[in-house]
Motif scaffolding. Structure first.
Motif, mmCIF file in Angstrom:
data_model
loop_
_atom_site.group_PDB
_atom_site.id
_atom_site.type_symbol
_atom_site.label_atom_id
_atom_site.label_comp_id
_atom_site.label_asym_id
_atom_site.label_seq_id
_atom_site.Cartn_x
_atom_site.Cartn_y
_atom_site.Cartn_z
ATOM 1 N N MET A 28 -10.013 3.547 -12.243
ATOM 2 C CA MET A 28 -9.691 2.167 -12.538
ATOM 3 C C MET A 28 -8.844 1.600 -11.392
ATOM 4 O O MET A 28 -7.910 2.230 -10.920
ATOM 5 N N ILE A 29 -9.168 0.389 -10.979
ATOM 6 C CA ILE A 29 -8.469 -0.256 -9.871
ATOM 7 C C ILE A 29 -7.414 -1.215 -10.426
ATOM 8 O O ILE A 29 -7.677 -1.977 -11.345
ATOM 9 N N TYR A 30 -6.214 -1.168 -9.838
ATOM 10 C CA TYR A 30 -5.121 -2.084 -10.186
ATOM 11 C C TYR A 30 -4.725 -2.861 -8.938
ATOM 12 O O TYR A 30 -4.708 -2.314 -7.838
ATOM 13 N N GLU B 258 -16.692 -5.973 -13.825
ATOM 14 C CA GLU B 258 -15.353 -5.653 -14.299
ATOM 15 C C GLU B 258 -14.329 -6.089 -13.253
ATOM 16 O O GLU B 258 -14.521 -5.895 -12.050
ATOM 17 N N ALA B 259 -13.238 -6.681 -13.733
ATOM 18 C CA ALA B 259 -12.173 -7.150 -12.847
ATOM 19 C C ALA B 259 -11.126 -6.048 -12.674
ATOM 20 O O ALA B 259 -10.892 -5.267 -13.602
ATOM 21 N N PRO B 260 -10.497 -5.982 -11.500
ATOM 22 C CA PRO B 260 -9.386 -5.032 -11.334
ATOM 23 C C PRO B 260 -8.276 -5.358 -12.337
ATOM 24 O O PRO B 260 -8.066 -6.526 -12.677
ATOM 25 N N TYR C 199 -8.682 -11.963 -5.436
ATOM 26 C CA TYR C 199 -8.100 -10.898 -6.251
ATOM 27 C C TYR C 199 -9.133 -9.832 -6.605
ATOM 28 O O TYR C 199 -8.895 -8.637 -6.465
ATOM 29 N N SER C 200 -10.300 -10.267 -7.057
ATOM 30 C CA SER C 200 -11.297 -9.329 -7.594
ATOM 31 C C SER C 200 -12.187 -8.706 -6.522
ATOM 32 O O SER C 200 -12.768 -7.641 -6.747
ATOM 33 N N GLY C 201 -12.337 -9.389 -5.399
ATOM 34 C CA GLY C 201 -13.295 -8.934 -4.396
ATOM 35 C C GLY C 201 -14.726 -9.204 -4.816
ATOM 36 O O GLY C 201 -15.671 -8.654 -4.258
ATOM 37 N N LYS C 202 -14.902 -10.067 -5.810
ATOM 38 C CA LYS C 202 -16.221 -10.403 -6.367
ATOM 39 C C LYS C 202 -16.427 -11.909 -6.325
ATOM 40 O O LYS C 202 -15.476 -12.691 -6.217
ATOM 41 N N TYR C 203 -17.670 -12.311 -6.468
ATOM 42 C CA TYR C 203 -17.985 -13.713 -6.668
ATOM 43 C C TYR C 203 -17.507 -14.071 -8.074
ATOM 44 O O TYR C 203 -17.738 -13.316 -9.027
ATOM 45 N N CYS C 204 -16.837 -15.200 -8.237
ATOM 46 C CA CYS C 204 -16.340 -15.605 -9.553
ATOM 47 C C CYS C 204 -16.827 -17.010 -9.885
ATOM 48 O O CYS C 204 -16.943 -17.854 -8.997
ATOM 49 N N VAL C 205 -17.107 -17.242 -11.151
ATOM 50 C CA VAL C 205 -17.554 -18.551 -11.619
ATOM 51 C C VAL C 205 -16.574 -19.067 -12.661
ATOM 52 O O VAL C 205 -15.915 -18.297 -13.355
ATOM 53 N N LYS D 294 -11.398 -7.947 -19.308
ATOM 54 C CA LYS D 294 -12.389 -6.992 -18.796
ATOM 55 C C LYS D 294 -13.153 -7.576 -17.604
ATOM 56 O O LYS D 294 -13.252 -6.959 -16.549
ATOM 57 N N THR D 295 -13.698 -8.785 -17.793
ATOM 58 C CA THR D 295 -14.442 -9.446 -16.706
ATOM 59 C C THR D 295 -13.849 -10.812 -16.370
ATOM 60 O O THR D 295 -14.307 -11.461 -15.443
#
Length: 183
Positions: A1-3, A124-126, A48-54, A84-85
Motif C-alpha cells: 500500500m502506498i502512502y 486506487e488512490a494512495p 498526489y495520485s500520479g493518475k488521471y483524475c476526473v 479508496k478511489t
C-alpha cells in the motif's frame, strides 16, 4: 500500500484578472473562476495520485466577495481526504489588489475527484499521511461532509411523500409558490 503526505499534493496558482474574464457588471465572471477551480482540483489530485483524475462532484461554491479586473487571483489546493478511489481537494481562493496589497478571501471549495486508470477504470488512490492538527481537522471535516451528504440524500429519497397535503401546504405557505398539479 502506498502512502503520501498532504505536502506532496500542494498546488498554488495565480493569474491576473483581465477584462476578458469579466461579466456584464465588470466583475470577474463566476464561471471563469469555476473553471480555474476545476483545473487546480485536477492538478492537485493528479499530482498526489500520479493518475488521471476526473471531477465527481463539487461540494459547494460560495462567492464571498467579488473579484475585480486587475486583481491577482490566487488559488491554493491540497488533498484533504482520500477514500479508496476518491480524493477530496480543498481549495482556497484569494484576490489581491496589486496596487494597495489588500487581500480578500473570495471562495473556499471542496472538489471530489476520482482516480482513473489509462483504460478508464477507477484506480486506487494512495493513502494519506496526516502530519499536523490542521490536516487532521481537514480530514475529519471531509468525513463529516461526506456522511452528512449520504444521510441527507437517504432521508430525502426514503421518507418524503411528495403528494402529502401537509407538504403541499407547507410549500404554499412558507415559499409562496403555486402548485398546479392534478393528483
Amino acid at each position: 500500500m502506498i502512502y503520501k503526505t498532504v505536502q506532496s499534493s500542494l498546488i498554488t496558482f495565480s493569474q491576473l484578472m483581465l477584462p476578458s474574464h469579466s461579466n456584464f457588471s465588470g466583475k470577474i465572471h463566476g464561471g471563469f473562476i469555476l473553471s480555474l477551480l476545476d483545473q487546480i482540483a485536477f492538478a492537485c489530485a493528479s499530482k498526489y495520485s500520479g493518475k488521471y483524475c476526473v471531477t465527481a462532484s463539487v461540494d459547494r461554491v460560495d462567492f464571498l466577495s467579488p473579484v475585480e479586473v486587475g486583481e491577482l487571483l490566487t488559488l491554493k489546493a491540497s488533498v484533504n481526504y482520500v477514500g479508496k478511489t476518491s480524493i477530496v481537494v480543498g481549495i482556497r481562493v484569494d484576490s489581491q489588489n496589486i496596487q494597495t496589497g489588500e487581500i480578500k478571501h473570495c471562495n473556499s471549495s471542496y472538489f471530489t475527484m476520482i482516480c482513473k486508470e489509462e483504460d478508464g477504470q477507477k484506480a486506487e488512490a494512495p493513502k494519506l499521511i496526516l502530519k499536523d492538527l490542521d490536516e487532521v481537522r481537514r480530514f475529519y471535516k471531509a468525513i463529516h461532509r461526506i456522511e452528512q451528504h449520504r444521510n441527507t440524500s437517504q432521508q430525502l429519497s426514503d421518507s418524503i411523500d411528495y403528494k402529502s397535503e401537509e407538504l403541499i401546504n407547507y410549500l404554499l405557505e412558507k415559499y409562496n409558490v403555486k402548485i398546479e398539479i392534478d393528483f
